[in-house]
Design an enzyme around this catalytic site. Sequence first.
Site, short mmCIF file in Angstrom:
data_model
loop_
_atom_site.label_atom_id
_atom_site.label_comp_id
_atom_site.label_asym_id
_atom_site.label_seq_id
_atom_site.Cartn_x
_atom_site.Cartn_y
_atom_site.Cartn_z
N LYS A 84 58.23 76.60 28.26
CA LYS A 84 58.27 75.72 27.09
C LYS A 84 59.58 75.84 26.34
O LYS A 84 60.15 74.84 25.90
CB LYS A 84 57.07 76.00 26.17
CG LYS A 84 55.76 75.48 26.75
CD LYS A 84 54.57 75.90 25.92
CE LYS A 84 53.25 75.46 26.54
NZ LYS A 84 52.09 76.08 25.88
N LYS A 141 54.19 69.57 39.27
CA LYS A 141 52.86 69.70 38.71
C LYS A 141 52.62 68.58 37.69
O LYS A 141 53.49 68.32 36.86
CB LYS A 141 52.72 71.06 37.99
CG LYS A 141 51.36 71.29 37.37
CD LYS A 141 51.37 72.43 36.34
CE LYS A 141 51.44 71.90 34.92
NZ LYS A 141 50.42 72.40 33.99
N LYS A 185 51.24 66.58 30.92
CA LYS A 185 51.49 65.64 29.81
C LYS A 185 52.95 65.64 29.44
O LYS A 185 53.52 64.62 29.08
CB LYS A 185 50.72 66.11 28.56
CG LYS A 185 49.28 65.81 28.54
CD LYS A 185 48.62 66.63 27.44
CE LYS A 185 47.27 67.14 27.91
NZ LYS A 185 46.84 68.36 27.26
P1 ADP Z 1 49.40 69.88 30.40
O1 ADP Z 1 50.20 70.74 31.35
O2 ADP Z 1 49.34 68.49 30.87
O3 ADP Z 1 49.82 70.02 28.97
P2 ADP Z 1 47.21 71.53 29.63
O4 ADP Z 1 48.11 72.71 29.54
O5 ADP Z 1 46.68 70.94 28.36
O6 ADP Z 1 47.92 70.41 30.50
O7 ADP Z 1 46.01 71.90 30.57
C1 ADP Z 1 44.62 71.74 30.32
C2 ADP Z 1 43.85 72.23 31.52
O8 ADP Z 1 44.15 71.42 32.65
C3 ADP Z 1 44.20 73.67 31.93
O9 ADP Z 1 43.03 74.32 32.39
C4 ADP Z 1 45.16 73.48 33.05
O10 ADP Z 1 45.17 74.56 33.95
C5 ADP Z 1 44.65 72.22 33.71
N1 ADP Z 1 45.75 71.49 34.35
C6 ADP Z 1 46.80 70.90 33.73
N2 ADP Z 1 47.63 70.32 34.61
C7 ADP Z 1 47.08 70.54 35.84
C8 ADP Z 1 47.47 70.18 37.18
N3 ADP Z 1 48.54 69.46 37.42
N4 ADP Z 1 46.68 70.59 38.19
C9 ADP Z 1 45.57 71.33 37.95
N5 ADP Z 1 45.14 71.69 36.73
C10 ADP Z 1 45.89 71.31 35.67
#
Ligand code: ADP
Length: 322
Positions: free
Chosen positions: A111, A191, A194
């Site tokens: 981050k 990956k 958001k």
């Molecule tokens: P982002 O990376 O989009 O901000 P978050 O950190 O809010 O997502 O993740 C919320 C949940 O979704 C967590 O349990 C995270 O491990 C899962 N997650 C987020 N992106 C992925 C992905 N590309 N593949 C699998 N799980 C994911």
Amino acid sequence: MKRILSGIQPSGALHLGNYFGMMRPAVALQAEGDAFYFIADLHALTTVHDPAALRGHVRDTALDFLACGLDPARSCFFRQSDVPEVTELAWILSTAMPMSRLELAHSFKDKTARGLEASHGLLSYPVLMAADILLYDSDLVPVGRDQKQHLEITRDLAQRFNDRYGAPVLRLPEALIAESTAVVPGLDGQKMSKSYGNALELFAEEKALRKKVMGIVTDSTPVESPKPTEGSILLALHRLVASPEDAARMEDEHRAGGVGYGDFKKRLFAATWEYFAPMRAKRAEWAADPAAVDEVLRAGAAKARGVATEVLARVRQACGLR
Ligand code: ADP
Ligand code: TRP
């Protein structure tokens, strides 16, 4: 009965990575244990600094969870900030947290590398997350692979706390990572996230979603030639939303050649749209009844607080605050 717990930050629209990595496994687990799911609004303060936006994201996340099958009759569903005990536990845990480990944590490094301000909150994010988990005596925590390190930190903290006070005060949780969907790729092959601008949102408008799918990066293999299957984003995403037969057919057609990427993308869009149709319908139902959503969260917070105060009393007792 096992206590299952997970949370998601209200920081943007729910995408396929969130759904397949966390939400679908979490919803499936409701049948197998005592599930606690929450909206991590305190965590979201590390990145969302507009109050109206935060309120909107919290409402959307509540609808998303309910749309995806969270059953409030079965699971405890609440807002993190409705259980203020969590911040007290986070403080207590922070006194057992080695500073160096926080500075080296992947999510902090990622981050800050992307330009987020290295605030104290961002640094101590994993401590608050450990408090989320330990406050409810959680056994299992369904998450995507990117959260694995946070779970390791949580276990380590619980162990340090127990060792320091010479008693098994905190229960050590386990991460539950659905291997086949642990990392859903985004439109650019990284990956899906958001914050990378590469996400397919579950509840996007039809036109916007189609446009995103049609924009997936592909190579320049001509229509008639065989296409690579290894590392194909299209195939990886299609496999998630299509029937096994349709997925196998698309893979065969990649190998055989004769079908262009445009065609594959149209089919990926159609399968995605269809897969989430029942969730869209359910989301619309909940969206039409905001008072019912508020009531679910109110009741969830009351139940969660009941558990939280008991565990926190144990913790206070152990460290001499009582
Ligand atoms: P982002 O990376 O989009 O901000 P978050 O950190 O809010 O997502 O993740 C919320 C949940 O979704 C967590 O349990 C995270 O491990 C899962 N997650 C987020 N992106 C992925 C992905 N590309 N593949 C699998 N799980 C994911
Ligand atoms: N850090 C998680 C994420 O970014 C959200 C979260 C906060 C969480 N507290 C948690 C997940 C406790 C599981 C358990 O997705």
